[in-house]
Design an enzyme around this catalytic site. Structure first.
Site, short mmCIF file in Angstrom:
data_model
loop_
_atom_site.label_atom_id
_atom_site.label_comp_id
_atom_site.label_asym_id
_atom_site.label_seq_id
_atom_site.Cartn_x
_atom_site.Cartn_y
_atom_site.Cartn_z
N ASP A 147 -1.43 -6.97 -10.69
CA ASP A 147 -2.04 -6.44 -9.47
C ASP A 147 -2.04 -7.56 -8.45
OD1 ASP A 147 -3.54 -4.77 -7.73
OD2 ASP A 147 -5.40 -5.71 -8.39
N SER A 148 -2.42 -7.23 -7.21
CA SER A 148 -2.54 -8.26 -6.19
C SER A 148 -3.70 -9.20 -6.47
CB SER A 148 -2.76 -7.59 -4.83
OG SER A 148 -3.85 -6.69 -4.93
N TYR A 172 -2.31 -6.83 -0.91
CA TYR A 172 -1.00 -6.22 -0.70
C TYR A 172 -1.11 -5.04 0.28
CZ TYR A 172 1.24 -8.38 -4.90
OH TYR A 172 1.79 -9.23 -5.82
N GLY A 173 -2.29 -4.42 0.31
CA GLY A 173 -2.46 -3.12 0.97
C GLY A 173 -2.11 -3.08 2.44
N CYS A 220 -1.24 -1.92 -9.46
CA CYS A 220 -1.55 -1.81 -8.04
C CYS A 220 -0.85 -0.61 -7.41
CB CYS A 220 -1.08 -3.10 -7.37
SG CYS A 220 -1.29 -3.13 -5.60
N ASN A 221 -1.61 0.23 -6.72
CA ASN A 221 -1.02 1.39 -6.05
C ASN A 221 -0.09 0.99 -4.92
OD1 ASN A 221 -2.12 4.42 -6.46
ND2 ASN A 221 -3.53 2.92 -7.31
N CYS A 268 -6.29 3.50 -5.63
CA CYS A 268 -6.39 2.05 -5.42
C CYS A 268 -7.17 1.45 -6.58
CB CYS A 268 -7.11 1.78 -4.09
SG CYS A 268 -7.50 0.05 -3.81
N THR A 269 -6.72 0.29 -7.01
CA THR A 269 -7.32 -0.36 -8.18
C THR A 269 -8.83 -0.56 -8.08
OG1 THR A 269 -6.70 -2.41 -7.08
CG2 THR A 269 -5.31 -1.67 -8.91
N HIS A 270 -9.32 -0.77 -6.85
CA HIS A 270 -10.73 -1.13 -6.69
C HIS A 270 -11.70 0.05 -6.77
CE1 HIS A 270 -9.01 -4.84 -5.34
NE2 HIS A 270 -10.18 -5.36 -5.04
#
Ligand code: DGL
Length: 266
Positions: free
Chosen positions: A14-15, A46-47, A77-78, A190-192
């Site tokens: 992931d970022s 990255y987003g 990561c999306n 999104c990962t978060h």
């Protein structure tokens, strides 16, 4: 595909730290695999980056995971899945299996949520790319996708997770948008976002199904390993966490996240 061994690890990247939510799901589902995590913290986030910048960053991450002999690499990561999956697939070629976080959940909901209206939230990169919409069309799905970029959420989650009032206000602002009203389900793209899943459930008063794509990705990895005789029965879960830029706060967050000491290596 080159000859792979079941004892080789699964690589997840992931970022930054958010992908640990995905890693946790994979480890719960496949507790006897060895897992290596890479957070590209030097290039977080990255987003808001362009497609080419994300491709440039992620190729180095993937090279590192290949150096560690990963049999499968999961793009947790999306934003990276949206911007770099095809590019990385070509680069990896037959050296490992590559899975992204988007395809498994879309394949799953295309079967289970026909005719439904589904909301999607994610970074500007993920939403702007329209990859979810294109992939749903390729699956001949009649799901109606309603997408909204919610860029403030990542930084709010990273910095203000314990300030419930601020998170609540941001959620109210984004989720009151007409795009996200009247939906049957919402994809956390999104990962978060799983970190605030409870707050989102509260906002919708339990009336909207909340979909965390990490479960479908973990299931797909399991199926892939089974089909290719690559399932490990002797691994021990998360073995290494690597970052491209070490900070104490990252190491602290890892400790909080896993409730135990796991060395963060640079
Ligand atoms: N990991 C990113 C994603 O899932 C969120 C954080 C970032 O912007 O790098 O899209």
């Amino acid at each position: 595909m080159i000859k792979l061994e079941s004892s080789q690890p699964i690589g997840i990247f992931d970022s930054g730290i958010g992908g640990l939510t995905v890693a946790k799901t994979v480890i719960e589902r496949l507790p006897h695999e060895n897992v290596i995590y890479f957070g590209d913290t030097a290039h977080f986030p990255y987003g808001d980056k362009s497609k080419s910048a994300i491709q440039e960053c992620t190729q180095h991450v993937v090279d590192k995971l290949l150096d560690h002999d990963c049999k499968v690499i999961l793009i947790a990561c999306n934003s990276a899945s949206a911007a770099a999956y095809d590019f990385l697939k070509q680069r990896i070629n037959d050296r490992a299996y590559l899975i992204n976080i988007i395809d498994p959940i879309l394949q799953s909901i295309a079967q289970t949520h026909a005719h439904k209206k589904i909301g999607l939230i994610g970074t500007r990169q993920t939403i702007g790319s329209n990859v979810y919409g294109q992939k749903l069309r390729a699956l001949n799905s009649d799901i109606q996708l309603q997408s909204l970029a919610t860029p403030l959420l990542v930084s709010a989650i990273e910095t203000m997770l314990h300030n419930k009032k601020v998170i609540h206000e941001i959620i109210k602002e984004y989720f009151s948008n007409a795009i996200l009203s009247d939906i049957d389900a919402l994809i956390l793209g999104c990962t978060h976002y799983p970190a605030i899943e409870k707050n989102i459930i509260e906002f919708y008063e339990g009336q909207t199904e909340i979909i965390n794509p990490s479960h479908a990705a973990a299931a797909q990895i399991k199926q892939l390993l089974e089909e290719n005789n690559l399932l490990n029965s002797a691994g021990h879960g998360l073995q290494h966490i690597y970052v491209s830029d070490y900070t104490d706060s990252f190491a602290q967050s890892v400790k909080l996240f896993f409730d135990k000491e796991i060395a963060v290596e640079y």
